[in-house]
Every structure is written in structure tokens, then in C-alpha cells.
Scaffold this motif. Structure first.
Motif, PDB file in Angstrom:
ATOM      1  N   ASP A 112       0.837  -1.203   0.000  1.00  0.00           N
ATOM      2  CA  ASP A 112       0.000   0.000   0.000  1.00  0.00           C
ATOM      3  C   ASP A 112       0.873   1.254   0.000  1.00  0.00           C
ATOM      4  N   GLU A 113       1.991   1.188   0.717  1.00  0.00           N
ATOM      5  CA  GLU A 113       2.910   2.322   0.766  1.00  0.00           C
ATOM      6  C   GLU A 113       3.666   2.496  -0.545  1.00  0.00           C
ATOM      7  N   CYS A 114       3.988   1.372  -1.174  1.00  0.00           N
ATOM      8  CA  CYS A 114       4.796   1.403  -2.400  1.00  0.00           C
ATOM      9  C   CYS A 114       4.220   0.392  -3.392  1.00  0.00           C
ATOM     10  N   PRO A 115       3.297   0.811  -4.253  1.00  0.00           N
ATOM     11  CA  PRO A 115       2.649  -0.107  -5.196  1.00  0.00           C
ATOM     12  C   PRO A 115       3.627  -0.868  -6.092  1.00  0.00           C
ATOM     13  N   GLU A 116       4.808  -0.306  -6.333  1.00  0.00           N
ATOM     14  CA  GLU A 116       5.790  -0.984  -7.171  1.00  0.00           C
ATOM     15  C   GLU A 116       6.186  -2.336  -6.570  1.00  0.00           C
ATOM     16  N   LEU A 117       6.087  -2.460  -5.251  1.00  0.00           N
ATOM     17  CA  LEU A 117       6.431  -3.714  -4.584  1.00  0.00           C
ATOM     18  C   LEU A 117       5.531  -4.851  -5.058  1.00  0.00           C
ATOM     19  N   ALA A 118       4.295  -4.528  -5.425  1.00  0.00           N
ATOM     20  CA  ALA A 118       3.368  -5.560  -5.904  1.00  0.00           C
ATOM     21  C   ALA A 118       3.893  -6.227  -7.166  1.00  0.00           C
ATOM     22  N   ARG A 119       4.553  -5.463  -8.029  1.00  0.00           N
ATOM     23  CA  ARG A 119       5.118  -6.044  -9.248  1.00  0.00           C
ATOM     24  C   ARG A 119       6.207  -7.055  -8.909  1.00  0.00           C
ATOM     25  N   HIS A 120       6.988  -6.749  -7.904  1.00  0.00           N
ATOM     26  CA  HIS A 120       8.034  -7.679  -7.477  1.00  0.00           C
ATOM     27  C   HIS A 120       7.407  -8.971  -6.963  1.00  0.00           C
ATOM     28  N   LEU A 121       6.296  -8.848  -6.243  1.00  0.00           N
ATOM     29  CA  LEU A 121       5.611 -10.036  -5.738  1.00  0.00           C
ATOM     30  C   LEU A 121       5.027 -10.858  -6.883  1.00  0.00           C
ATOM     31  N   VAL A 122       4.456 -10.191  -7.866  1.00  0.00           N
ATOM     32  CA  VAL A 122       3.888 -10.901  -9.018  1.00  0.00           C
ATOM     33  C   VAL A 122       4.974 -11.695  -9.735  1.00  0.00           C
ATOM     34  N   ARG A 123       6.157 -11.105  -9.890  1.00  0.00           N
ATOM     35  CA  ARG A 123       7.263 -11.826 -10.535  1.00  0.00           C
ATOM     36  C   ARG A 123       7.657 -13.055  -9.726  1.00  0.00           C
ATOM     37  N   LEU A 124       7.672 -12.902  -8.394  1.00  0.00           N
ATOM     38  CA  LEU A 124       8.015 -14.037  -7.537  1.00  0.00           C
ATOM     39  C   LEU A 124       6.975 -15.146  -7.671  1.00  0.00           C
ATOM     40  N   LEU A 125       5.699 -14.788  -7.616  1.00  0.00           N
ATOM     41  CA  LEU A 125       4.642 -15.796  -7.728  1.00  0.00           C
ATOM     42  C   LEU A 125       4.666 -16.457  -9.104  1.00  0.00           C
ATOM     43  N   GLY A 126       4.996 -15.680 -10.129  1.00  0.00           N
ATOM     44  CA  GLY A 126       5.117 -16.255 -11.466  1.00  0.00           C
ATOM     45  C   GLY A 126       6.239 -17.273 -11.534  1.00  0.00           C
ATOM     46  N   LYS A 127       7.347 -16.979 -10.867  1.00  0.00           N
ATOM     47  CA  LYS A 127       8.472 -17.920 -10.837  1.00  0.00           C
ATOM     48  C   LYS A 127       8.074 -19.211 -10.134  1.00  0.00           C
ATOM     49  N   ILE A 128       7.360 -19.094  -9.014  1.00  0.00           N
ATOM     50  CA  ILE A 128       6.924 -20.283  -8.277  1.00  0.00           C
ATOM     51  C   ILE A 128       5.980 -21.122  -9.135  1.00  0.00           C
ATOM     52  N   LEU A 129       5.081 -20.457  -9.857  1.00  0.00           N
ATOM     53  CA  LEU A 129       4.150 -21.176 -10.725  1.00  0.00           C
ATOM     54  C   LEU A 129       4.890 -21.900 -11.839  1.00  0.00           C
ATOM     55  N   ARG A 130       5.898 -21.251 -12.424  1.00  0.00           N
ATOM     56  CA  ARG A 130       6.674 -21.902 -13.487  1.00  0.00           C
ATOM     57  C   ARG A 130       7.409 -23.125 -12.959  1.00  0.00           C
ATOM     58  N   LEU A 131       7.982 -23.011 -11.766  1.00  0.00           N
ATOM     59  CA  LEU A 131       8.694 -24.146 -11.182  1.00  0.00           C
ATOM     60  C   LEU A 131       7.751 -25.325 -10.964  1.00  0.00           C
ATOM     61  N   THR A 132       6.540 -25.025 -10.480  1.00  0.00           N
ATOM     62  CA  THR A 132       5.560 -26.086 -10.238  1.00  0.00           C
ATOM     63  C   THR A 132       5.107 -26.716 -11.547  1.00  0.00           C
ATOM     64  N   ASN A 133       4.846 -25.888 -12.553  1.00  0.00           N
ATOM     65  CA  ASN A 133       4.436 -26.418 -13.859  1.00  0.00           C
ATOM     66  C   ASN A 133       5.541 -27.255 -14.487  1.00  0.00           C
ATOM     67  N   ASP A 134       6.790 -26.797 -14.351  1.00  0.00           N
ATOM     68  CA  ASP A 134       7.923 -27.558 -14.888  1.00  0.00           C
ATOM     69  C   ASP A 134       7.996 -28.935 -14.242  1.00  0.00           C
ATOM     70  N   LEU A 135       7.752 -28.985 -12.930  1.00  0.00           N
ATOM     71  CA  LEU A 135       7.787 -30.266 -12.226  1.00  0.00           C
ATOM     72  C   LEU A 135       6.732 -31.212 -12.781  1.00  0.00           C
ATOM     73  N   ILE A 136       5.523 -30.706 -12.997  1.00  0.00           N
ATOM     74  CA  ILE A 136       4.435 -31.541 -13.513  1.00  0.00           C
ATOM     75  C   ILE A 136       4.779 -32.083 -14.896  1.00  0.00           C
ATOM     76  N   VAL A 137       5.260 -31.210 -15.783  1.00  0.00           N
ATOM     77  CA  VAL A 137       5.600 -31.628 -17.146  1.00  0.00           C
ATOM     78  C   VAL A 137       6.762 -32.617 -17.133  1.00  0.00           C
ATOM     79  N   ASP A 138       7.772 -32.333 -16.313  1.00  0.00           N
ATOM     80  CA  ASP A 138       8.934 -33.222 -16.241  1.00  0.00           C
ATOM     81  C   ASP A 138       8.528 -34.628 -15.822  1.00  0.00           C
ATOM     82  N   LEU A 139       7.735 -34.723 -14.768  1.00  0.00           N
ATOM     83  CA  LEU A 139       7.348 -36.032 -14.252  1.00  0.00           C
ATOM     84  C   LEU A 139       6.448 -36.775 -15.227  1.00  0.00           C
TER      85      LEU A 139
END
Length: 219
Positions: A112-139
Motif C-alpha cells: 500500500d505504501e509502495c505499489p511498485e512492490l506488488a510487481r516484485h511479488l507478481v514476478r516471484l509468484l510467477g516464478k513459483i508457478l513456473r517451477l511447479t508447472n515444470d515439475l508436472i511436465v517433467d514427471l
């Protein structure tokens, strides 16, 4: 609320790069630090239902566990890396580890103090989602040797050398395989001159051979 004097500067973490220094200094009071022993699960105070944690030292394994007890790791975090602990994956210290953490409630106030921080969080969540999807496809679609090669390639990103500081047990967990199978694959690659095996780490001598293998796999 923590004493900011005991919290290191937040700009040591790439996650916060590019954000106003004044905010980083103020936000330190929202963070706490905890230490964990080897193989200890990262459990935070009950007052923090969800947290974001930052690794100060040591290594943390992020993994899912199936109903039959089989473990599937999606990442091994080292110093400087960050994870949002609100998925079903469990975080476990691989060695003696210290982290900083902030509750999601406090983090939302920071956004709320710094909206730009939300973009950093979105990038982090996107990375976590990619890692999870990669695991599913790999297996589902890839053989073990290809999964191991992909673990090496992900680990190599952003590195300046060809050393992979992961044990065979950690590589097996990240590849969704067994230590015995990983040992056999690594010994075969060593005989081919692709890797050099050392205690606690692997050096890629001919990484392009592994990347070529990946490029021929279904993706």
C-alpha cells in the motif's frame, strides 16, 4: 515488531532492487529473523498465517510430498533467494539456515505504501508457478536423465562458473527420482567426460552436451 538494528539491509536481496531506499529502511521493522537446524521444517509463529521469507544463510528445500510419502522438490534456495510460503509445498532446511521473514499482512501494508512492490511479488509468484508447472511436465513426459539436465540448466542460470553445489540426494529430489538412479546417470556422464564428480558438488565440463539433450526432448 523487530528491532531494525538486528535486521540487515534489505537491498542485499535482489527482490528489493530498484525500490526507494527510504522505504527499505522503514520496512526493516516489519521483519524478524529465525534460525533452523539441518532437516528442520521452516515453521513460523502462528500469528503469521502466510509469510514471505528470505534466506540469509544456508539452504532451503521447497518440496511437495505425495500421499505415499514420495517427495518432489521444485527448488533449492540459497542465500539471497526468496519464497512466498502460502502454497502446499513445504520448506525444509538442508543445513543450518537463517532467514528473514515478514507476514503477508505486513507485506500488504508495505505494498500500500509502495505499489511498485506488488510487481516484485507478481514476478516471484510467477516464478513459483513456473517451477511447479515444470515439475508436472517433467514427471509426466520426460525421462530422468533429461529431468536432471534441466535441473542443471536451471541452477546454472545467472552463475559465473560451471559448479553445481548440490548433493546427489538433493539432485534426486529435484529430479523426482532416487539417489541410486541419479548416481548411475552421473557416473555415465562422467565416463563420457560431460561432468566431473566431487564430494558435495558436480562440475559441468561439457554443458552443451546436456543442453543438446534437452533441446531434443518434447517441450
Amino acid at each position: 515488531m523487530s528491532n531494525p538494528k538486528t535486521i540487515p539491509d534489505l537491498d542485499r536481496f535482489a527482490f528489493f532492487h530498484g525500490l526507494p531506499p527510504a522505504f527499505l529502511q522503514t520496512w526493516k521493522r516489519n521483519f524478524s529473523r529465525m534460525s533452523f537446524t539441518k532437516r528442520q521444517r521452516l515453521v513460523f509463529p502462528s500469528s503469521c498465517s502466510d509469510v514471505i521469507f528470505f534466506v540469509l544463510s544456508g539452504k532451503v528445500k521447497i518440496a511437495y510430498t505425495s500421499e505415499d510419502g514420495k517427495e518432489f522438490a521444485i527448488a533449492i534456495l540459497s542465500a539471497g533467494e526468496v519464497y512466498s510460503e502460502h502454497s502446499l509445498a513445504l520448506a525444509t532446511a538442508i543445513e543450518k539456515t537463517e532467514v528473514l521473514y515478514v507476514s503477508m499482512a505486513d507485506f500488504k501494508a508495505m505494498m500500500d505504501e509502495c505499489p511498485e512492490l506488488a510487481r516484485h511479488l507478481v514476478r516471484l509468484l510467477g516464478k513459483i508457478l513456473r517451477l511447479t508447472n515444470d515439475l508436472i511436465v517433467d514427471l509426466a513426459f520426460r525421462e530422468t536423465s533429461s529431468r536432471l539436465a534441466r535441473v542443471f540448466r536451471r541452477t546454472m542460470q545467472g552463475k559465473n562458473d560451471n559448479a553445481i553445489y548440490l548433493t546427489h540426494e538433493e539432485l534426486a529430489s529435484l529430479s523426482g527420482s532416487t539417489r541410486q538412479t541419479i548416481n548411475e546417470i552421473l557416473r555415465h556422464w562422467e565416463q563420457q567426460g560431460i561432468v566431473a564428480l566431487h564430494r558435495g558438488y558436480v562440475v559441468l565440463l561439457l554443458p552443451e552436451r546436456l543442453w543438446e539433450k534437452i533441446s531434443h526432448e518434447y517441450s
